[in-house]
Design a protein around this motif. Sequence first.
Motif, PDB file in Angstrom:
ATOM      1  N   UNK A 134       0.832  -1.212   0.000  1.00  0.00           N
ATOM      2  CA  UNK A 134       0.000   0.000   0.000  1.00  0.00           C
ATOM      3  C   UNK A 134       0.863   1.257   0.000  1.00  0.00           C
ATOM      4  N   UNK A 135       1.968   1.214   0.753  1.00  0.00           N
ATOM      5  CA  UNK A 135       2.867   2.370   0.779  1.00  0.00           C
ATOM      6  C   UNK A 135       3.414   2.646  -0.612  1.00  0.00           C
ATOM      7  N   UNK A 136       3.800   1.595  -1.320  1.00  0.00           N
ATOM      8  CA  UNK A 136       4.307   1.758  -2.678  1.00  0.00           C
ATOM      9  C   UNK A 136       3.211   2.247  -3.619  1.00  0.00           C
ATOM     10  N   UNK A 137       2.047   1.625  -3.528  1.00  0.00           N
ATOM     11  CA  UNK A 137       0.918   1.979  -4.387  1.00  0.00           C
ATOM     12  C   UNK A 137       0.503   3.431  -4.181  1.00  0.00           C
ATOM     13  N   UNK A 138       0.548   3.900  -2.937  1.00  0.00           N
ATOM     14  CA  UNK A 138       0.126   5.268  -2.637  1.00  0.00           C
ATOM     15  C   UNK A 138       1.078   6.307  -3.218  1.00  0.00           C
ATOM     16  N   UNK A 139       2.262   5.857  -3.638  1.00  0.00           N
ATOM     17  CA  UNK A 139       3.239   6.764  -4.249  1.00  0.00           C
ATOM     18  C   UNK A 139       3.367   6.544  -5.751  1.00  0.00           C
ATOM     19  N   UNK A 140       2.351   5.932  -6.355  1.00  0.00           N
ATOM     20  CA  UNK A 140       2.309   5.857  -7.804  1.00  0.00           C
ATOM     21  C   UNK A 140       2.713   4.536  -8.418  1.00  0.00           C
ATOM     22  N   UNK A 141       3.022   3.527  -7.597  1.00  0.00           N
ATOM     23  CA  UNK A 141       3.424   2.221  -8.138  1.00  0.00           C
ATOM     24  C   UNK A 141       2.183   1.435  -8.563  1.00  0.00           C
ATOM     25  N   UNK A 142       2.197   0.955  -9.798  1.00  0.00           N
ATOM     26  CA  UNK A 142       1.093   0.135 -10.304  1.00  0.00           C
ATOM     27  C   UNK A 142       1.539  -1.284 -10.676  1.00  0.00           C
ATOM     28  N   UNK A 319      17.359   0.054 -14.691  1.00  0.00           N
ATOM     29  CA  UNK A 319      16.138   0.142 -13.897  1.00  0.00           C
ATOM     30  C   UNK A 319      16.509   0.506 -12.460  1.00  0.00           C
ATOM     31  N   UNK A 320      15.552   1.078 -11.761  1.00  0.00           N
ATOM     32  CA  UNK A 320      15.724   1.447 -10.354  1.00  0.00           C
ATOM     33  C   UNK A 320      14.629   0.742  -9.563  1.00  0.00           C
ATOM     34  N   UNK A 321      14.995   0.156  -8.416  1.00  0.00           N
ATOM     35  CA  UNK A 321      13.986  -0.520  -7.603  1.00  0.00           C
ATOM     36  C   UNK A 321      14.278  -0.309  -6.132  1.00  0.00           C
ATOM     37  N   UNK A 322      13.291  -0.631  -5.298  1.00  0.00           N
ATOM     38  CA  UNK A 322      13.422  -0.359  -3.859  1.00  0.00           C
ATOM     39  C   UNK A 322      14.205  -1.432  -3.126  1.00  0.00           C
ATOM     40  N   UNK A 327      16.200  -6.776   5.861  1.00  0.00           N
ATOM     41  CA  UNK A 327      17.577  -6.781   6.308  1.00  0.00           C
ATOM     42  C   UNK A 327      18.441  -5.664   5.773  1.00  0.00           C
ATOM     43  N   UNK A 328      18.402  -5.446   4.462  1.00  0.00           N
ATOM     44  CA  UNK A 328      19.346  -4.506   3.852  1.00  0.00           C
ATOM     45  C   UNK A 328      18.694  -3.301   3.193  1.00  0.00           C
ATOM     46  N   UNK A 329      17.358  -3.275   3.097  1.00  0.00           N
ATOM     47  CA  UNK A 329      16.684  -2.103   2.524  1.00  0.00           C
ATOM     48  C   UNK A 329      15.235  -2.044   3.011  1.00  0.00           C
ATOM     49  N   UNK A 330      15.034  -1.767   4.311  1.00  0.00           N
ATOM     50  CA  UNK A 330      13.663  -1.691   4.833  1.00  0.00           C
ATOM     51  C   UNK A 330      13.012  -0.353   4.469  1.00  0.00           C
ATOM     52  N   UNK A 331      12.978  -0.091   3.176  1.00  0.00           N
ATOM     53  CA  UNK A 331      12.570   1.212   2.640  1.00  0.00           C
ATOM     54  C   UNK A 331      11.499   0.984   1.585  1.00  0.00           C
ATOM     55  N   UNK A 332      10.277   1.339   1.912  1.00  0.00           N
ATOM     56  CA  UNK A 332       9.149   1.056   1.028  1.00  0.00           C
ATOM     57  C   UNK A 332       8.700   2.303   0.298  1.00  0.00           C
ATOM     58  N   UNK A 333       9.620   2.891  -0.473  1.00  0.00           N
ATOM     59  CA  UNK A 333       9.310   4.122  -1.194  1.00  0.00           C
ATOM     60  C   UNK A 333      10.111   4.182  -2.484  1.00  0.00           C
ATOM     61  N   UNK A 334       9.421   4.057  -3.606  1.00  0.00           N
ATOM     62  CA  UNK A 334      10.106   4.195  -4.890  1.00  0.00           C
ATOM     63  C   UNK A 334      10.430   5.664  -5.170  1.00  0.00           C
ATOM     64  N   UNK A 335       9.640   6.577  -4.608  1.00  0.00           N
ATOM     65  CA  UNK A 335       9.980   8.001  -4.752  1.00  0.00           C
ATOM     66  C   UNK A 335      11.317   8.314  -4.086  1.00  0.00           C
ATOM     67  N   UNK A 336      11.570   7.701  -2.930  1.00  0.00           N
ATOM     68  CA  UNK A 336      12.865   7.882  -2.276  1.00  0.00           C
ATOM     69  C   UNK A 336      13.985   7.318  -3.146  1.00  0.00           C
ATOM     70  N   UNK A 337      13.718   6.185  -3.803  1.00  0.00           N
ATOM     71  CA  UNK A 337      14.742   5.591  -4.672  1.00  0.00           C
ATOM     72  C   UNK A 337      15.085   6.508  -5.843  1.00  0.00           C
TER      73      UNK A 337
END
Length: 414
Positions: A134-142, A319-322, A327-337
């Motif tokens: 949901x966090x990803x989807x709310x920032x434009x991920x489809x 390509x860029x991904x989250x 463990x190594x990337x507890x970051x759920x934001x593609x906008x941050x990426x």
Amino acid sequence: MNDQSTSRFRWQTVLLNVNIATMSNGASDYGEILDGALAIENGKIAWLGKQNELPKYDADEIIDGEGQWLTPGLIDCHTHIVFGGNRANEFEMRLQGKSYEEIAKAGGGIISTVNATREATEAELLEGALKRAKALNSQGVTTLEIKSGYGLDIENELKMLRVASQVSHVLPLTVRRTFLGAHALPPEFKENSQGYIDLVCNEMLSQAQASDLVDAVDVFCEGIAFDADQTEQVFQAASKLNIPVKIHAEQLSNIGGTALAAKYNALSSDHIEFLDEAGVQAMADAGMTAVLLPGAFYFLRETQLPPIELLRKYNVPMAIASDANPGSSPLNSLQLMLNMACTLFRLTPNEALAGVTCFGAKALGLSNEKGQLKVGMDADIAMWDITQPAELCYQFGVNPLSRLFKSGKSVSNH
């Protein structure tokens, strides 16, 4: 004399007064259409262009974009969002000066996630995965790729893949499921890595395919995981089942994983901080995509940058991904990426946006359907309250997404 009514187009939705970043030119430019319009019919893009060139039409819904920007729905092509527990405790231990060995002895590391994932029910895993999705989807991920790899036995790998499938039934997301049984060595095979690889190839993968739960196969090819021979064994098993492959490679060292993957026409090689020129050339020759994961680079405080200039030299799509994982990337934001790709890896905003649209689609084998705003493509569209596309990479923390369309339908962005 023509009957005017027969020459009118009939569309479900028309977006007027929009600027469009089509992303159909890859990383060379945004493919901009200023003062544009876009029409949707049957979940596909039916028309787009300058608004003053719109043909006569009737529409069920007309939306005034008020000068906002459209991009393709974003694509996160590398995640591990199905897992049990979390590893905040070892994060704290590491910052208190504890070594990797001390953390492992205290029950930390990937095996702690494996244990928590095995203990969790499907409902519990789905609840956690949906929060992250949901966090990803709310920032434009489809479109979202979800890997297995924390079960490390038949029962739990299939459980993870079933949960990944369920995510797309709950949220307006296309989910691609990647079997990553060869992610780490489970405790019960501690002294028998070859025995585990045999299990992956002879039983786990075939059962995943028989259950219609796998879209691609991945391997962590690294000194701390599986060597090139074992990786090739998995690739051979996948090839016999006609399943596309990809690879985690050259993150910590260079043992030739990417060059090996190129021989199997892999979709992508991911991480690749230690990739050399021969490996980059092999990717180019095989038409592979490089998946860059700035979140892991940041979180692990790495210093070895991916070979960006070599990838540019050989025209390898980036390509860029989250890499969202505990463990190594507890970051759920593609906008941050997007911001990290520019600030840490020095990609241009154009390259970064291509990395989460057209090249993200390429990394998943979806270039014919997603990642561009083009007639005939899926109408997965993000509308942004911005004045130029570079803003998506420039600012972080204020979500500029104003509307999201999945297969032509407006969906909630909350």
